[in-house]
Write a protein that holds these residues in place. Structure first.
Motif, short mmCIF file in Angstrom:
data_model
loop_
_atom_site.label_atom_id
_atom_site.label_comp_id
_atom_site.label_asym_id
_atom_site.label_seq_id
_atom_site.Cartn_x
_atom_site.Cartn_y
_atom_site.Cartn_z
N UNK A 108 0.84 -1.39 -0.02
CA UNK A 108 -0.16 0.01 -0.05
C UNK A 108 0.87 1.06 0.11
N UNK A 109 0.53 2.09 -0.92
CA UNK A 109 1.16 3.54 -0.89
C UNK A 109 2.16 3.46 -2.15
N UNK A 110 2.79 1.93 -2.73
CA UNK A 110 3.46 2.23 -3.74
C UNK A 110 2.90 2.72 -5.27
N UNK A 111 3.64 3.37 -5.91
CA UNK A 111 3.29 3.82 -7.27
C UNK A 111 3.83 3.22 -8.13
N UNK A 112 3.75 1.94 -8.64
CA UNK A 112 4.44 1.41 -9.60
C UNK A 112 3.96 1.35 -10.87
N UNK A 113 4.95 1.25 -11.74
CA UNK A 113 4.46 1.38 -13.40
C UNK A 113 5.37 0.08 -13.91
#
Length: 256
Positions: A108-113
């Motif tokens: 939670x909180x990760x902004x992964x691409x």
């Protein structure tokens, strides 16, 4: 029994250390390093450095040195040697095991691409940020060389070579890295996007936590799959158990 460890990773070194600590007179261990790092941390036991000459060369080496088992403990992104190992094992009948640390999992909180390649990762960057922390190693910079606008902080063990991004600063360093160190690095260089391979492990994971805390997007390059049909374990202890089981079976080259 002669075991060949295809290594260079922390897990490969730990496996060699574990086998050396066993001090079994009936076990010979050879670790093979690719030679891409200038000053590698050498494992105990016999060590060879350099390539084999493809799958055929590796198959010959296995036969010439009476190898009874191979553990592919290379980097998760060392796809060529893993493929060669699978082919050589199939040709010679030498048992092969893959040792792969688990990949990272977003929380939670990760902004992964996610990206399937370095080139795909480079294509994502213009829409994500302008100051890039690039931690994909020194050999893949060509994929980012055409990007003229972003500024790159490139961290690697050895100095990278051209082609490379035109706006770039190189940081020569080797993990493990601390969370506080990664926080300071992101702040000091005003980083707004991180690019990393899904290498897994704890040594370089703090950068992901630091990026999450800062709300930064992270481009994560997916690792290639282990070759089909190759059994896989996640830690050196399981690999050592696999080797011990083969010792108990009394496997010899003539019994393959």
């Amino acid at each position: 029994m002669h075991v060949l460890i295809l290594g260079g990773t922390t897990e490969a070194r730990r496996l060699a250390e574990s086998l050396a600590a066993g001090t079994r007179a009936d076990l010979r261990v050879t670790s093979s390093l690719a030679g891409r790092v200038g000053a590698p941390r050498l494992p105990p036991g016999e060590v060879r450095v350099g390539g084999f000459g493809g799958a055929e060369g590796l198959a010959r080496w296995l036969g010439d040195h009476a190898v009874d088992a191979v553990v592919d403990a290379t980097h998760p992104f060392a796809g060529t040697i893993s493929s060669n190992a699978a082919s050589a094992a199939a040709t010679t009948g030498v048992p092969l095991l893959a040792l792969r640390r688990p990949g990272w999992v977003p929380v939670e909180g990760d902004v992964w691409h996610e990206a399937g390649s370095l080139e795909e990762a480079a294509g994502l960057l213009p829409s994500l940020g302008r100051r890039v922390f690039l931690t994909t190693g020194r050999l893949g910079l060509a994929a980012f060389a055409a990007l003229e606008d972003p500024w790159f902080l490139v961290r690697s063990v050895d100095a990278p070579q051209a082609p490379a991004p035109p706006r770039m600063e190189v940081l020569l360093d080797r993990g493990p890295f601390t969370l506080e160190g990664e926080r300071q690095l992101l702040r000091h260089h005003a980083i707004d996007v991180l690019v990393t391979k899904d290498s897994g492990g704890e040594a370089t994971a703090p950068k992901l936590t630091a990026a999450r805390e800062a709300g930064l997007p992270v481009v994560v390059i997916r690792r290639p799959p282990v070759p089909s049909g190759v059994p896989t374990v996640a830690d050196p202890e399981a690999a050592a158990a696999w080797i011990t089981a083969r010792l108990r079976q009394g496997t010899t080259p003539t019994e393959r």
